[in-house]
Write an enzyme that holds these catalytic residues in place. Structure first.
Site: not given
Length: 339
Positions: A55, A236, A246
Protein backbone atom coordinates in the site's frame (compact mmCIF):
# COMPACT_ATOMS: atom_id res chain seq x y z
CA UNK A 1 -7.05 13.88 19.71
CA UNK A 2 -6.96 11.48 16.76
CA UNK A 3 -4.12 8.97 16.86
CA UNK A 4 -3.01 6.64 14.10
CA UNK A 5 -2.95 2.89 14.78
CA UNK A 6 0.31 1.00 15.30
CA UNK A 7 0.99 0.02 11.69
CA UNK A 8 0.63 3.59 10.38
CA UNK A 9 2.99 5.31 12.80
CA UNK A 10 6.15 6.44 11.07
CA UNK A 11 8.47 4.47 13.33
CA UNK A 12 6.53 1.27 12.65
CA UNK A 13 6.34 1.70 8.88
CA UNK A 14 10.12 1.99 8.76
CA UNK A 15 12.98 3.69 10.60
CA UNK A 16 16.69 4.20 10.23
CA UNK A 17 18.99 2.76 12.88
CA UNK A 18 22.61 3.43 12.11
CA UNK A 19 23.48 1.87 8.76
CA UNK A 20 20.29 -0.16 8.57
CA UNK A 21 16.70 0.42 7.58
CA UNK A 22 14.12 -1.44 9.63
CA UNK A 23 10.85 -2.09 7.76
CA UNK A 24 7.74 -3.08 9.67
CA UNK A 25 6.87 -6.57 8.44
CA UNK A 26 3.18 -6.41 7.65
CA UNK A 27 3.19 -10.04 6.53
CA UNK A 28 3.19 -11.26 10.13
CA UNK A 29 1.29 -8.46 11.91
CA UNK A 30 -0.63 -8.60 14.28
CA UNK A 31 0.67 -11.95 15.46
CA UNK A 32 4.21 -10.59 15.51
CA UNK A 33 5.61 -7.06 15.60
CA UNK A 34 8.68 -7.84 13.56
CA UNK A 35 10.99 -5.71 11.45
CA UNK A 36 12.86 -6.68 8.30
CA UNK A 37 16.43 -5.39 8.62
CA UNK A 38 17.99 -4.07 5.40
CA UNK A 39 21.60 -2.99 5.08
CA UNK A 40 21.46 -1.64 1.51
CA UNK A 41 19.13 -0.61 -1.28
CA UNK A 42 19.26 -4.06 -2.88
CA UNK A 43 17.89 -5.65 0.29
CA UNK A 44 15.19 -2.98 0.51
CA UNK A 45 14.11 -3.67 -3.08
CA UNK A 46 13.90 -7.39 -2.35
CA UNK A 47 11.79 -6.66 0.74
CA UNK A 48 9.40 -4.54 -1.33
CA UNK A 49 9.09 -7.34 -3.89
CA UNK A 50 8.47 -9.82 -1.08
CA UNK A 51 5.54 -7.70 0.21
CA UNK A 52 7.13 -6.93 3.58
CA UNK A 53 5.15 -3.70 3.34
CA UNK A 54 2.38 -2.80 0.93
CA UNK A 55 0.00 0.00 0.00
CA UNK A 56 1.46 3.31 1.14
CA UNK A 57 4.33 1.62 2.96
CA UNK A 58 6.71 1.44 -0.04
CA UNK A 59 6.51 5.23 -0.48
CA UNK A 60 7.88 5.95 2.99
CA UNK A 61 10.35 3.07 2.77
CA UNK A 62 11.71 4.41 -0.53
CA UNK A 63 12.21 7.92 0.84
CA UNK A 64 14.00 6.67 3.93
CA UNK A 65 16.12 4.37 1.77
CA UNK A 66 17.44 7.38 -0.11
CA UNK A 67 18.68 8.78 3.21
CA UNK A 68 20.35 5.43 3.90
CA UNK A 69 22.06 5.61 0.51
CA UNK A 70 23.36 9.15 1.10
CA UNK A 71 24.63 8.12 4.53
CA UNK A 72 26.55 5.26 2.93
CA UNK A 73 27.88 7.59 0.26
CA UNK A 74 29.24 9.88 2.99
CA UNK A 75 30.93 6.92 4.66
CA UNK A 76 32.62 5.90 1.43
CA UNK A 77 30.62 2.68 1.21
CA UNK A 78 29.06 3.75 -2.11
CA UNK A 79 30.12 5.94 -5.01
CA UNK A 80 29.84 9.70 -4.49
CA UNK A 81 28.23 10.52 -7.84
CA UNK A 82 24.62 11.60 -8.26
CA UNK A 83 24.13 8.52 -10.40
CA UNK A 84 24.40 6.42 -7.23
CA UNK A 85 21.16 8.02 -6.06
CA UNK A 86 19.45 7.68 -9.43
CA UNK A 87 20.46 4.01 -9.65
CA UNK A 88 19.02 3.41 -6.17
CA UNK A 89 15.75 5.07 -7.16
CA UNK A 90 15.49 2.95 -10.31
CA UNK A 91 15.97 -0.22 -8.27
CA UNK A 92 13.23 0.75 -5.83
CA UNK A 93 10.83 1.77 -8.59
CA UNK A 94 11.32 -1.54 -10.41
CA UNK A 95 10.45 -3.45 -7.23
CA UNK A 96 6.77 -2.37 -7.40
CA UNK A 97 6.07 -1.06 -10.93
CA UNK A 98 2.38 -0.31 -10.42
CA UNK A 99 3.11 1.92 -7.41
CA UNK A 100 3.70 5.07 -9.40
CA UNK A 101 3.19 7.32 -6.35
CA UNK A 102 6.53 6.03 -5.10
CA UNK A 103 8.01 6.58 -8.57
CA UNK A 104 6.81 10.18 -8.70
CA UNK A 105 7.94 10.89 -5.14
CA UNK A 106 11.44 9.65 -5.87
CA UNK A 107 11.57 11.64 -9.10
CA UNK A 108 10.53 14.77 -7.21
CA UNK A 109 13.17 14.10 -4.55
CA UNK A 110 15.97 13.68 -7.10
CA UNK A 111 14.95 16.83 -8.96
CA UNK A 112 14.88 18.82 -5.71
CA UNK A 113 18.41 17.82 -4.63
CA UNK A 114 20.13 17.64 -8.02
CA UNK A 115 21.44 21.25 -7.81
CA UNK A 116 23.44 20.18 -4.73
CA UNK A 117 25.16 17.23 -6.40
CA UNK A 118 28.57 18.93 -6.66
CA UNK A 119 29.10 18.78 -2.89
CA UNK A 120 28.32 15.50 -1.12
CA UNK A 121 27.72 17.10 2.28
CA UNK A 122 25.29 19.65 0.79
CA UNK A 123 23.58 16.89 -1.19
CA UNK A 124 23.08 14.71 1.89
CA UNK A 125 21.78 17.62 3.96
CA UNK A 126 19.40 18.77 1.23
CA UNK A 127 18.08 15.25 0.70
CA UNK A 128 17.35 14.67 4.40
CA UNK A 129 15.60 18.00 4.64
CA UNK A 130 13.52 17.31 1.53
CA UNK A 131 12.48 13.84 2.76
CA UNK A 132 11.37 15.32 6.07
CA UNK A 133 9.41 18.03 4.27
CA UNK A 134 7.74 15.50 1.96
CA UNK A 135 6.70 13.22 4.82
CA UNK A 136 5.26 16.19 6.73
CA UNK A 137 3.40 17.21 3.59
CA UNK A 138 1.89 13.76 3.17
CA UNK A 139 0.76 13.75 6.81
CA UNK A 140 -1.08 17.04 6.26
CA UNK A 141 -2.74 15.70 3.11
CA UNK A 142 -3.86 12.54 4.92
CA UNK A 143 -5.69 14.55 7.56
CA UNK A 144 -7.11 16.95 4.99
CA UNK A 145 -8.49 14.05 2.95
CA UNK A 146 -9.68 12.31 6.09
CA UNK A 147 -11.85 15.30 6.96
CA UNK A 148 -13.25 15.33 3.43
CA UNK A 149 -13.91 11.60 3.51
CA UNK A 150 -15.74 11.88 6.82
CA UNK A 151 -18.28 14.19 5.15
CA UNK A 152 -19.32 11.27 2.92
CA UNK A 153 -20.09 9.05 5.92
CA UNK A 154 -23.59 9.31 7.36
CA UNK A 155 -24.44 8.43 10.94
CA UNK A 156 -25.04 4.70 11.50
CA UNK A 157 -23.37 3.85 8.18
CA UNK A 158 -21.97 0.47 7.23
CA UNK A 159 -18.88 0.86 5.05
CA UNK A 160 -17.40 -1.91 2.91
CA UNK A 161 -13.70 -1.72 2.13
CA UNK A 162 -11.09 -3.80 0.30
CA UNK A 163 -7.51 -4.45 1.39
CA UNK A 164 -5.85 -1.82 3.63
CA UNK A 165 -6.82 1.70 2.60
CA UNK A 166 -4.43 3.17 5.15
CA UNK A 167 -4.29 6.78 6.38
CA UNK A 168 -7.02 8.55 4.43
CA UNK A 169 -9.74 5.94 4.92
CA UNK A 170 -8.96 5.31 8.59
CA UNK A 171 -8.77 9.03 9.29
CA UNK A 172 -12.13 9.51 7.56
CA UNK A 173 -13.64 7.04 9.99
CA UNK A 174 -11.83 8.65 12.92
CA UNK A 175 -13.11 12.13 12.03
CA UNK A 176 -16.62 10.75 11.50
CA UNK A 177 -16.48 9.15 14.95
CA UNK A 178 -15.10 12.36 16.48
CA UNK A 179 -18.11 14.25 15.10
CA UNK A 180 -20.47 11.86 16.85
CA UNK A 181 -21.31 9.50 13.99
CA UNK A 182 -21.63 5.78 14.53
CA UNK A 183 -20.00 3.68 11.83
CA UNK A 184 -19.34 0.00 11.21
CA UNK A 185 -16.92 -1.45 8.67
CA UNK A 186 -17.02 -4.68 6.68
CA UNK A 187 -13.41 -5.60 5.87
CA UNK A 188 -12.83 -8.38 3.39
CA UNK A 189 -9.89 -10.66 4.12
CA UNK A 190 -7.98 -9.73 0.96
CA UNK A 191 -6.22 -12.92 0.01
CA UNK A 192 -3.54 -14.11 -0.27
CA UNK A 193 -1.85 -11.72 2.21
CA UNK A 194 -4.97 -11.00 4.27
CA UNK A 195 -4.34 -7.27 4.60
CA UNK A 196 -8.03 -6.75 5.32
CA UNK A 197 -8.26 -9.09 8.29
CA UNK A 198 -4.74 -8.51 9.64
CA UNK A 199 -4.20 -4.78 9.00
CA UNK A 200 -7.56 -3.07 8.39
CA UNK A 201 -9.59 -4.94 11.00
CA UNK A 202 -6.88 -4.82 13.65
CA UNK A 203 -6.28 -1.11 13.08
CA UNK A 204 -10.00 -0.38 13.35
CA UNK A 205 -10.30 -2.35 16.57
CA UNK A 206 -7.34 -0.38 17.93
CA UNK A 207 -9.21 2.83 17.01
CA UNK A 208 -12.39 1.55 18.71
CA UNK A 209 -14.35 1.43 15.46
CA UNK A 210 -16.70 -1.54 15.01
CA UNK A 211 -15.54 -3.94 12.30
CA UNK A 212 -16.59 -7.31 10.91
CA UNK A 213 -14.22 -9.43 8.81
CA UNK A 214 -15.79 -11.07 5.78
CA UNK A 215 -14.34 -13.23 3.02
CA UNK A 216 -13.47 -11.67 -0.33
CA UNK A 217 -16.61 -12.95 -2.04
CA UNK A 218 -19.15 -11.71 0.51
CA UNK A 219 -19.25 -8.01 -0.35
CA UNK A 220 -21.79 -8.38 -3.16
CA UNK A 221 -24.12 -10.37 -0.91
CA UNK A 222 -24.21 -7.64 1.72
CA UNK A 223 -24.63 -4.88 -0.86
CA UNK A 224 -27.44 -6.65 -2.71
CA UNK A 225 -29.19 -7.18 0.64
CA UNK A 226 -29.09 -3.44 1.34
CA UNK A 227 -26.69 -3.83 4.26
CA UNK A 228 -23.93 -1.55 2.93
CA UNK A 229 -24.20 2.24 2.71
CA UNK A 230 -20.93 2.98 0.92
CA UNK A 231 -17.92 1.25 -0.57
CA UNK A 232 -14.57 2.96 0.13
CA UNK A 233 -11.04 2.01 -0.93
CA UNK A 234 -7.61 3.43 -1.45
CA UNK A 235 -6.18 3.98 -4.93
CA UNK A 236 -2.83 2.47 -5.83
CA UNK A 237 -2.82 4.46 -9.05
CA UNK A 238 -5.24 7.00 -10.51
CA UNK A 239 -5.25 7.73 -14.24
CA UNK A 240 -6.08 11.14 -15.67
CA UNK A 241 -9.35 9.82 -17.12
CA UNK A 242 -10.55 8.73 -13.68
CA UNK A 243 -9.63 5.06 -14.05
CA UNK A 244 -8.76 3.60 -10.64
CA UNK A 245 -6.14 0.91 -10.12
CA UNK A 246 -6.32 -0.89 -6.78
CA UNK A 247 -5.87 -4.28 -5.15
CA UNK A 248 -7.39 -7.20 -7.07
CA UNK A 249 -10.93 -7.77 -5.85
CA UNK A 250 -11.80 -4.07 -5.93
CA UNK A 251 -13.37 -4.37 -9.39
CA UNK A 252 -15.81 -7.11 -8.39
CA UNK A 253 -17.08 -5.03 -5.48
CA UNK A 254 -17.28 -1.89 -7.64
CA UNK A 255 -19.44 -3.74 -10.16
CA UNK A 256 -21.65 -5.08 -7.37
CA UNK A 257 -21.86 -1.63 -5.81
CA UNK A 258 -23.12 -0.13 -9.07
CA UNK A 259 -25.72 -2.91 -9.40
CA UNK A 260 -26.89 -2.37 -5.81
CA UNK A 261 -26.85 1.46 -6.07
CA UNK A 262 -24.14 1.73 -3.40
CA UNK A 263 -21.77 4.70 -3.92
CA UNK A 264 -18.09 3.88 -4.45
CA UNK A 265 -15.63 6.44 -3.10
CA UNK A 266 -11.88 6.12 -3.65
CA UNK A 267 -9.04 8.05 -2.01
CA UNK A 268 -6.16 9.42 -4.10
CA UNK A 269 -3.50 12.02 -3.29
CA UNK A 270 -3.01 12.72 -6.98
CA UNK A 271 -3.35 11.12 -10.41
CA UNK A 272 -0.31 10.06 -12.38
CA UNK A 273 -0.03 12.64 -15.19
CA UNK A 274 1.79 10.10 -17.38
CA UNK A 275 -1.15 7.67 -17.25
CA UNK A 276 -4.05 8.84 -19.39
CA UNK A 277 -5.93 5.57 -18.99
CA UNK A 278 -5.78 1.82 -18.45
CA UNK A 279 -3.63 1.23 -21.55
CA UNK A 280 -0.77 3.22 -19.98
CA UNK A 281 -0.60 1.15 -16.78
CA UNK A 282 1.86 -1.67 -16.11
CA UNK A 283 -0.24 -4.16 -14.16
CA UNK A 284 1.87 -6.24 -11.80
CA UNK A 285 1.57 -10.01 -11.97
CA UNK A 286 2.73 -11.61 -8.73
CA UNK A 287 4.36 -15.09 -8.55
CA UNK A 288 1.54 -17.64 -8.88
CA UNK A 289 2.80 -19.75 -5.98
CA UNK A 290 1.72 -16.94 -3.62
CA UNK A 291 -1.92 -17.77 -4.38
CA UNK A 292 -1.36 -21.37 -3.28
CA UNK A 293 -0.35 -20.43 0.25
CA UNK A 294 -1.99 -18.42 3.01
CA UNK A 295 -0.19 -17.42 6.22
CA UNK A 296 2.44 -20.04 5.51
CA UNK A 297 0.03 -22.90 4.89
CA UNK A 298 -0.63 -24.61 1.58
CA UNK A 299 -4.17 -24.14 0.24
CA UNK A 300 -3.90 -26.63 -2.64
CA UNK A 301 -1.58 -29.22 -4.13
CA UNK A 302 1.84 -28.18 -5.43
CA UNK A 303 0.93 -29.69 -8.80
CA UNK A 304 -1.95 -27.23 -9.31
CA UNK A 305 -1.25 -24.15 -11.41
CA UNK A 306 -2.28 -20.66 -10.29
CA UNK A 307 -2.55 -17.04 -11.47
CA UNK A 308 -2.11 -13.87 -9.45
CA UNK A 309 -2.85 -10.49 -11.02
CA UNK A 310 -2.07 -8.12 -8.12
CA UNK A 311 -4.30 -5.23 -9.21
CA UNK A 312 -7.66 -4.45 -10.76
CA UNK A 313 -8.44 -1.64 -13.19
CA UNK A 314 -11.76 -0.05 -12.26
CA UNK A 315 -13.39 2.00 -15.06
CA UNK A 316 -14.25 5.59 -14.19
CA UNK A 317 -17.97 4.98 -14.73
CA UNK A 318 -18.00 2.67 -11.69
CA UNK A 319 -16.50 5.35 -9.40
CA UNK A 320 -18.99 7.71 -7.74
CA UNK A 321 -16.36 10.21 -6.58
CA UNK A 322 -12.70 10.54 -5.65
CA UNK A 323 -11.50 12.07 -2.40
CA UNK A 324 -8.46 14.20 -3.27
CA UNK A 325 -6.55 17.13 -1.75
CA UNK A 326 -8.42 19.32 -4.25
CA UNK A 327 -11.79 18.24 -2.99
CA UNK A 328 -14.31 15.49 -3.67
CA UNK A 329 -14.24 15.15 -7.43
CA UNK A 330 -16.11 13.15 -10.02
CA UNK A 331 -13.82 11.01 -12.21
CA UNK A 332 -14.36 13.29 -15.21
CA UNK A 333 -13.14 16.26 -13.12
CA UNK A 334 -9.68 14.81 -12.46
CA UNK A 335 -8.12 15.99 -15.74
CA UNK A 336 -9.31 19.55 -15.28
CA UNK A 337 -8.26 19.85 -11.64
CA UNK A 338 -4.85 18.20 -11.93
CA UNK A 339 -3.58 19.38 -15.32
Amino acid sequence: MIELPYVLRHENICRLEGNRLLIGDRRVFPFEKRFEVCANVQEVARSLQAMVTQGGGPLEVALQTMILVTNQMQQGLLGHGFETLTDAAKLLIAARPTNTTMHRALSHLLAAVQPKQADLEELASALKQEVSSMLDGYDQLYHQMGRLGSSLIADRSVILTTCFAEHTFLLSLAYAKESGKEVRVLANETRPYLQGSRLTAVSLEEMDIEVNVITDGMGATFMEAGKVDAYMTAVDLLCMDGTVVNKVGTLANAIAARYASVPYYAFSISPDPSKQGRADVTMEMRPPQEVKRCMGSATTLDSIKALYPAFDSIPAQLVTALVTPKGILKPEEIQRNFS
